[in-house]
Design a protein around this motif. Structure first.
Motif, PDB file in Angstrom:
ATOM      1  N   GLN A 154     -12.094  42.944  26.437  1.00 16.96           N
ATOM      2  CA  GLN A 154     -11.510  42.243  27.569  1.00 16.96           C
ATOM      3  C   GLN A 154      -9.988  42.332  27.546  1.00 16.96           C
ATOM      4  OE1 GLN A 154     -13.046  38.297  27.207  1.00 16.96           O
ATOM      5  NE2 GLN A 154     -15.156  38.875  27.690  1.00 16.96           N
ATOM      6  N   GLN A 155      -9.420  42.363  26.325  1.00 15.78           N
ATOM      7  CA  GLN A 155      -7.972  42.364  26.200  1.00 15.78           C
ATOM      8  C   GLN A 155      -7.376  43.768  26.252  1.00 15.78           C
ATOM      9  OE1 GLN A 155      -7.348  40.328  22.494  1.00 15.78           O
ATOM     10  NE2 GLN A 155      -7.606  38.298  23.384  1.00 15.78           N
ATOM     11  N   HIS A 156      -8.108  44.748  25.694  1.00  6.45           N
ATOM     12  CA  HIS A 156      -7.564  46.105  25.592  1.00  6.45           C
ATOM     13  C   HIS A 156      -8.605  47.103  26.068  1.00  6.45           C
ATOM     14  CE1 HIS A 156      -4.427  44.273  23.139  1.00  6.45           C
ATOM     15  NE2 HIS A 156      -5.381  43.747  22.395  1.00  6.45           N
ATOM     16  N   SER A 157      -8.199  47.966  26.959  1.00  5.34           N
ATOM     17  CA  SER A 157      -9.131  48.997  27.411  1.00  5.34           C
ATOM     18  C   SER A 157      -9.342  50.044  26.343  1.00  5.34           C
ATOM     19  CB  SER A 157      -8.583  49.671  28.679  1.00  5.34           C
ATOM     20  OG  SER A 157      -7.318  50.264  28.428  1.00  5.34           O
ATOM     21  N   GLY A 158      -8.565  49.987  25.226  1.00  3.61           N
ATOM     22  CA  GLY A 158      -8.725  50.946  24.150  1.00  3.61           C
ATOM     23  C   GLY A 158      -9.875  50.641  23.227  1.00  3.61           C
ATOM     24  N   ALA A 159     -10.615  49.561  23.458  1.00  2.52           N
ATOM     25  CA  ALA A 159     -11.729  49.219  22.577  1.00  2.52           C
ATOM     26  C   ALA A 159     -12.906  50.144  22.841  1.00  2.52           C
ATOM     27  CB  ALA A 159     -12.139  47.776  22.783  1.00  2.52           C
ATOM     28  N   CYS A 160     -13.733  50.336  21.856  1.00  6.82           N
ATOM     29  CA  CYS A 160     -14.894  51.199  21.963  1.00  6.82           C
ATOM     30  C   CYS A 160     -16.135  50.412  21.557  1.00  6.82           C
ATOM     31  CB  CYS A 160     -14.722  52.420  21.060  1.00  6.82           C
ATOM     32  SG  CYS A 160     -16.140  53.528  21.024  1.00  6.82           S
ATOM     33  N   LEU A 161     -17.269  50.703  22.193  1.00  2.00           N
ATOM     34  CA  LEU A 161     -18.487  49.960  21.907  1.00  2.00           C
ATOM     35  C   LEU A 161     -18.923  50.092  20.461  1.00  2.00           C
ATOM     36  CD1 LEU A 161     -20.612  50.769  25.079  1.00  2.00           C
ATOM     37  CD2 LEU A 161     -19.608  48.568  24.474  1.00  2.00           C
ATOM     38  N   LEU A 162     -18.651  51.217  19.838  1.00  2.00           N
ATOM     39  CA  LEU A 162     -19.101  51.470  18.475  1.00  2.00           C
ATOM     40  C   LEU A 162     -17.995  51.300  17.446  1.00  2.00           C
ATOM     41  CD1 LEU A 162     -21.364  54.582  19.154  1.00  2.00           C
ATOM     42  CD2 LEU A 162     -22.039  52.185  18.958  1.00  2.00           C
ATOM     43  N   GLY A 163     -16.844  50.842  17.876  1.00  2.00           N
ATOM     44  CA  GLY A 163     -15.745  50.637  16.936  1.00  2.00           C
ATOM     45  C   GLY A 163     -14.529  50.100  17.662  1.00  2.00           C
ATOM     46  N   TYR A 164     -13.559  49.627  16.894  1.00  2.00           N
ATOM     47  CA  TYR A 164     -12.306  49.207  17.513  1.00  2.00           C
ATOM     48  C   TYR A 164     -11.158  49.369  16.528  1.00  2.00           C
ATOM     49  CZ  TYR A 164     -13.695  44.734  15.314  1.00  2.00           C
ATOM     50  OH  TYR A 164     -14.109  43.766  14.440  1.00  2.00           O
ATOM     51  N   ASN A 165      -9.987  49.520  17.114  1.00  2.00           N
ATOM     52  CA  ASN A 165      -8.761  49.759  16.370  1.00  2.00           C
ATOM     53  C   ASN A 165      -7.841  48.562  16.580  1.00  2.00           C
ATOM     54  OD1 ASN A 165      -6.034  50.602  15.727  1.00  2.00           O
ATOM     55  ND2 ASN A 165      -6.711  52.720  15.812  1.00  2.00           N
ATOM     56  N   THR A 166      -7.459  47.915  15.489  1.00  2.00           N
ATOM     57  CA  THR A 166      -6.606  46.734  15.564  1.00  2.00           C
ATOM     58  C   THR A 166      -5.167  47.114  15.231  1.00  2.00           C
ATOM     59  OG1 THR A 166      -8.440  45.318  14.856  1.00  2.00           O
ATOM     60  CG2 THR A 166      -6.221  44.398  14.692  1.00  2.00           C
ATOM     61  N   ARG A 173     -26.414  54.534  11.567  1.00  2.00           N
ATOM     62  CA  ARG A 173     -26.317  55.464  12.687  1.00  2.00           C
ATOM     63  C   ARG A 173     -26.073  56.874  12.153  1.00  2.00           C
ATOM     64  NH1 ARG A 173     -25.777  52.761  17.468  1.00  2.00           N
ATOM     65  NH2 ARG A 173     -25.544  50.506  17.237  1.00  2.00           N
ATOM     66  N   PRO A 174     -26.389  57.926  12.931  1.00  4.78           N
ATOM     67  CA  PRO A 174     -26.196  59.302  12.464  1.00  4.78           C
ATOM     68  C   PRO A 174     -24.747  59.542  12.033  1.00  4.78           C
ATOM     69  CG  PRO A 174     -27.475  59.269  14.495  1.00  4.78           C
ATOM     70  CD  PRO A 174     -26.984  57.866  14.283  1.00  4.78           C
ATOM     71  N   TYR A 175     -24.592  60.254  10.932  1.00  2.00           N
ATOM     72  CA  TYR A 175     -23.255  60.480  10.393  1.00  2.00           C
ATOM     73  C   TYR A 175     -22.366  61.204  11.401  1.00  2.00           C
ATOM     74  CZ  TYR A 175     -19.504  61.849   7.254  1.00  2.00           C
ATOM     75  OH  TYR A 175     -18.255  62.018   6.684  1.00  2.00           O
ATOM     76  N   PHE A 176     -22.929  62.166  12.129  1.00  2.00           N
ATOM     77  CA  PHE A 176     -22.163  62.917  13.114  1.00  2.00           C
ATOM     78  C   PHE A 176     -21.560  61.974  14.151  1.00  2.00           C
ATOM     79  CE2 PHE A 176     -21.636  65.514  16.919  1.00  2.00           C
ATOM     80  CZ  PHE A 176     -21.040  66.663  16.404  1.00  2.00           C
ATOM     81  N   GLN A 177     -22.334  60.964  14.556  1.00  2.00           N
ATOM     82  CA  GLN A 177     -21.850  59.988  15.530  1.00  2.00           C
ATOM     83  C   GLN A 177     -20.775  59.090  14.935  1.00  2.00           C
ATOM     84  OE1 GLN A 177     -24.004  56.177  16.743  1.00  2.00           O
ATOM     85  NE2 GLN A 177     -24.593  57.533  18.426  1.00  2.00           N
ATOM     86  N   LEU A 178     -20.951  58.695  13.677  1.00  2.00           N
ATOM     87  CA  LEU A 178     -19.966  57.833  13.020  1.00  2.00           C
ATOM     88  C   LEU A 178     -18.618  58.536  12.913  1.00  2.00           C
ATOM     89  CD1 LEU A 178     -22.129  56.312  10.139  1.00  2.00           C
ATOM     90  CD2 LEU A 178     -21.502  55.246  12.308  1.00  2.00           C
ATOM     91  N   VAL A 179     -18.624  59.820  12.579  1.00  2.00           N
ATOM     92  CA  VAL A 179     -17.374  60.574  12.478  1.00  2.00           C
ATOM     93  C   VAL A 179     -16.696  60.648  13.839  1.00  2.00           C
ATOM     94  CG1 VAL A 179     -16.392  62.862  12.078  1.00  2.00           C
ATOM     95  CG2 VAL A 179     -18.044  61.932  10.468  1.00  2.00           C
ATOM     96  N   SER A 180     -17.482  60.898  14.873  1.00  2.00           N
ATOM     97  CA  SER A 180     -16.924  60.957  16.231  1.00  2.00           C
ATOM     98  C   SER A 180     -16.259  59.638  16.602  1.00  2.00           C
ATOM     99  CB  SER A 180     -18.029  61.297  17.228  1.00  2.00           C
ATOM    100  OG  SER A 180     -17.536  61.286  18.550  1.00  2.00           O
ATOM    101  N   THR A 181     -16.915  58.519  16.265  1.00  2.00           N
ATOM    102  CA  THR A 181     -16.352  57.195  16.546  1.00  2.00           C
ATOM    103  C   THR A 181     -15.061  56.984  15.758  1.00  2.00           C
ATOM    104  OG1 THR A 181     -18.552  56.285  16.957  1.00  2.00           O
ATOM    105  CG2 THR A 181     -16.791  54.713  16.472  1.00  2.00           C
ATOM    106  N   LEU A 182     -15.058  57.384  14.487  1.00  2.00           N
ATOM    107  CA  LEU A 182     -13.863  57.214  13.662  1.00  2.00           C
ATOM    108  C   LEU A 182     -12.696  58.010  14.223  1.00  2.00           C
ATOM    109  CD1 LEU A 182     -12.346  56.229  11.201  1.00  2.00           C
ATOM    110  CD2 LEU A 182     -13.417  58.051   9.858  1.00  2.00           C
ATOM    111  N   ILE A 183     -12.938  59.256  14.629  1.00  2.00           N
ATOM    112  CA  ILE A 183     -11.856  60.066  15.205  1.00  2.00           C
ATOM    113  C   ILE A 183     -11.376  59.450  16.513  1.00  2.00           C
ATOM    114  CG2 ILE A 183     -11.282  62.344  16.133  1.00  2.00           C
ATOM    115  CD1 ILE A 183     -13.262  63.541  14.147  1.00  2.00           C
ATOM    116  N   HIS A 184     -12.313  58.917  17.292  1.00  2.00           N
ATOM    117  CA  HIS A 184     -11.948  58.220  18.531  1.00  2.00           C
ATOM    118  C   HIS A 184     -10.968  57.082  18.242  1.00  2.00           C
ATOM    119  CE1 HIS A 184     -13.128  56.712  22.687  1.00  2.00           C
ATOM    120  NE2 HIS A 184     -12.447  55.687  22.194  1.00  2.00           N
TER     121      HIS A 184
END
Length: 380
Positions: free
Chosen positions: A196-208, A227-238
């Motif tokens: 709600q506060q930042h459009s930079g948030a992601c459903l599978l992760g967030y950056n503070t 969750r699949p490792y491939f997906q986790l890496v993608s979220t982390l890079i995001h």
């Protein structure tokens, strides 16, 4: 004649008086009196008895009290545990994340153990400061018997933080992340608030605070696995891309797409370094056909990924095609000659032929020089 006095036992929130004590009462005798006062059996329970923070041992022959208390009765803290519970606890395996006092600290040796000795070593400056898994008691609701333990979550965070492709991104972008943590898989109120506060948030992760802390949702919603490792890496890079850009605009997606290219190419660079018969791309669960391709498949794969992800924000990767292609060409130029992409194997074959021709020419030159030296010797 011995002076008798009493003490107060504090047990399970209740105060129970214990009388007829003397300065000759030993630790063993005192434990026997406590068992009687609490109506417990030594065969079924184990007591922990504390006087002023000091434990009174159950087999001690030393007197508990040096003198008769002059003021109000002393307070004795008593804790009782069923012997079956104690035995079960002692039989459990030690927490592998806890290092004993006599165990040498080998964090540096174990940090890349999953990726083998050939993996890229984490940079001392550009790295994740600490890892933080989500303990069971912090879950939104009680985990089940099939829920992976917090130890496994920490190992997964360790795997992510030492992934050669992730390390390459951190070094290339000079990124520092204070904490890489696991997002609570059930209680996502904090995440929703950030959305709600930042459009930079992601459903599978967030950056503070742009990298002060990154949290990744490791577990599936039913808590039965990760969750699949491939997906986790993608979220982390995001989330790492949010260190640079907060909004999901074209600048963010260009940066994210370039980081994805850097990730794949870092693993492509190490495809000949094997660890237990596998290279880093296999350990990262990357598509084998993608890593073995000799054309621009990696660039096309990243662009296809972006089609779906950017569509949520009414954008298309055609808008950032130039910076993606430029970054791909830069990475391609730094690849070892045998691993450069772009000819479906033809360039590699041609290179082999050129090398063979060069070696043959060098052999002929050496033979001619040898013949010349022999003729000169005969002429003398």
């Amino acid at each position: 004649m011995a002076s008798f006095f009493s003490v107060n036992l504090s047990y399970q929130g209740k105060t129970i008086p214990l009388e007829n004590l003397t300065t000759a009462t030993t630790g063993a005798e005192f434990h026997g009196l406590v068992y009687d006062a609490l109506q417990l059996s030594p065969t079924d329970s184990t007591l922990k008895v504390l006087l002023k923070g000091k434990r009174i041992e159950p087999d001690s022959t030393t007197a508990v009290f040096a003198k008769v208390p002059s003021n109000k009765p002393p307070k004795i803290l008593v804790m009782a545990s069923a012997k079956t519970s104690v035995e079960e606890l002692n039989a459990k395996k030690q927490d592998p994340t806890i290092r004993g006092f006599d165990t040498p600290k080998t964090a540096s040796a174990s940090s890349t153990s999953y990726w083998g000795p050939h993996g890229i070593q984490p940079d001392k400056n550009y790295k994740f400061g600490r890892l933080q898994e989500c303990p069971f008691h912090e879950f939104g609701h009680r985990p089940t018997d099939t829920t992976p333990h917090a130890f496994a979550a920490r190992q997964l965070l360790q795997r992510l933080s030492t992934d050669p492709g992730v390390i390459a991104i951190l070094q290339e972008r000079q990124l520092v992340v204070g904490t890489l943590g696991e997002m609570d898989p059930i209680d996502d109120r904090l995440m929703q608030k950030k959305q709600q506060q930042h459009s930079g948030a992601c459903l599978l992760g967030y950056n503070t605070n742009r990298g002060l802390r990154i949290d990744i949702k490791l577990r599936t919603d039913d808590l039965t696995g990760f969750r699949p490792y491939f997906q986790l890496v993608s979220t982390l890079i995001h989330e790492l891309s949010h260190n640079w850009v907060g909004e999901h605009n074209t600048l963010f997606w260009a940066n994210y797409g370039q980081m994805r290219l850097e990730y794949f190419m870092a693993h492509k660079r190490q495809q000949h370094a094997l660890w237990n018969g596998q290279n880093s791309a296999m350990l990262a669960e990357l598509p084998s056909a993608l890593m073995q391709s000799q054309d621009k498949a990696i660039l096309a794969f990243v662009q296809q990924e972006l089609v779906q992800e950017m569509a949520q924000h009414h954008l298309h990767p055609n808008m950032i095609e130039a910076p993606l292609r430029q970054r791909y060409d830069e990475l391609q130029a730094t690849m070892p000659a045998g691993q450069r992409l772009g000819g479906s194997g033809t360039a590699t074959a041609a290179g082999d032929k050129r090398n063979m021709a060069l070696e043959a020419a060098e052999r002929r030159a050496r033979e001619q020089q040898r013949q010349k030296e022999e003729n000169e010797k005969k002429g003398r």
